[in-house]
Enzyme design. Structure first.
Site, PDB file in Angstrom:
ATOM      1  N   GLU A 205      44.225  32.120  30.682  1.00 29.97           N
ATOM      2  CA  GLU A 205      43.008  32.057  31.486  1.00 29.97           C
ATOM      3  C   GLU A 205      42.901  33.204  32.465  1.00 29.97           C
ATOM      4  OE1 GLU A 205      40.389  30.930  34.887  1.00 29.97           O
ATOM      5  OE2 GLU A 205      42.539  31.420  34.882  1.00 29.97           O
ATOM      6  N   GLU A 206      44.030  33.592  33.081  1.00 33.10           N
ATOM      7  CA  GLU A 206      43.977  34.622  34.120  1.00 33.10           C
ATOM      8  C   GLU A 206      43.685  36.017  33.572  1.00 33.10           C
ATOM      9  OE1 GLU A 206      43.780  34.093  37.127  1.00 33.10           O
ATOM     10  OE2 GLU A 206      44.924  32.330  37.729  1.00 33.10           O
TER      11      GLU A 206
END
Length: 335
Positions: A205-206
């Site tokens: 996600e990051e």
């Protein structure tokens, strides 16, 4: 890393009604030993496997005391993601397990993973074939030219993350990687009493995502689930404060369907728990992948706010954590 030998929170586990009746007592009795362990695990985007292994071991032990034992989907075909399916699910919780960090390039220069804060003097840790590494970040005034001060050349491709320093006071918990180990911790608290639902521990996600799309396909096609909650951590801003409750995001860079967000707000009102509304034009989450997938997912970001975002000092108010756990429990029963 050894798993805490008591199932975190079992003896003082509280649903949202207990939080409503005894908010101060619940805040002071929350057990953060598991959160401390989660924050210490080296798992930047692309290297989530150590945290995946930890979670599988933890879930294998903890589920003996959960109200419903879930079906656990992981391994081949799932990469480093974990999907827990409870009962007859209607709603899925997404909590990403990766963190921001850095990749060592050439001559001890650094390339960011995601959007980490950069400041002279930050301590970074990792390991390569020559052993464990604890180095000091060196950055220019703009934080754009990055390297490490270390007595040898670190192998190129080695990942480094902030050195954990977990701090707890009467009102706050603070460490690197509250985003999103606190979202993961919250999902594990909800799992203890969850009867019907899905919990997804997602990856990447990051640094742009990539796993949620195929997970969404599976849970939509196999379970007809098309609504989601994003268990992630947001920012303290001029409009979102410490101690004012869990934040419900009306929008960030993405704009979820307002009728679904209104349903979440109505549930928050009905729960009696403290919440605050967030409106931002930047930032994103697993929700953006759900919205861009070819499946009709509704989603809403619901998470406690933190200060010192993406730094070694991410700080969250315990009352907001209590409200986050309570609201997730309430929503998963009523959505």
């Amino acid at each position: 890393m050894p798993i805490h030998n008591q199932i975190c929170g079992q003896t003082q586990k509280a649903n949202c009604f207990y939080i409503l009746l005894h908010p101060k007592l619940y805040v002071t009795t929350m057990n953060f030993d598991l959160l401390r362990q989660l924050c210490a695990i080296h798992a930047p985007s692309g290297e989530e496997a150590p945290l995946t292994d930890f979670l599988l071991e933890y879930i294998g032990q903890a589920q003996q005391n959960w109200k419903v034992k879930p079906t656990i989907l992981h391994g081949d075909g799932w990469q480093d993601n974990i999907v827990l399916v409870f009962g007859q699910p209607r709603t899925a919780i997404f909590a990403h397990i990766d963190s921001i960090g850095f990749t060592v390039r050439y001559d001890n220069k650094l390339v960011p993973i995601g959007g980490p804060d950069t400041e002279n003097g930050y301590k970074l840790v990792g390991k390569d074939a020559h052993g464990a590494i604890e180095a000091t970040m060196v950055a220019d005034e703009e934080g754009e030219i990055l390297c490490i001060d270390y007595p040898r050349v670190v192998e190129r491709g080695t990942s480094l993350t902030f050195k954990p320093d977990f701090r707890e006071t009467e009102d706050f918990v603070q460490c690197c990687y509250m985003d999103n180990r606190l979202g993961v911790w919250t999902a594990l608290q909800v799992a203890e009493t969850l009867e019907n639902g899905i919990i997804v521990f997602s990856t990447w996600e990051e640094h742009g995502g990539g796993s949620v799309a195929y997970i969404a396909k599976y849970i939509y096609e196999q379970y007809a689930v098309k609504q989601a909650l994003i268990s992630d951590i947001t920012w303290v801003t001029e409009g979102v404060k410490h101690g004012e409750g869990v934040a419900i995001s009306i929008r960030d860079r993405g704009i979820p369907r307002r009728s679904y967000v209104n349903k979440i707000i109505d549930l928050a009102k009905a729960s009696g728990l403290k919440y605050q509304l967030e409106v931002e034009g930047a930032g994103g989450s697993d929700g953006k992948e759900l919205q861009s997938s070819p499946y009709p997912f509704d989603w809403c970001f619901v998470g406690a706010p933190e200060d010192h975002v993406h730094s070694p000092n991410e700080k969250v108010h315990k009352a907001d954590i209590a409200a986050m756990v309570g609201l997730y429990e309430y929503m998963m029963k009523h959505l």
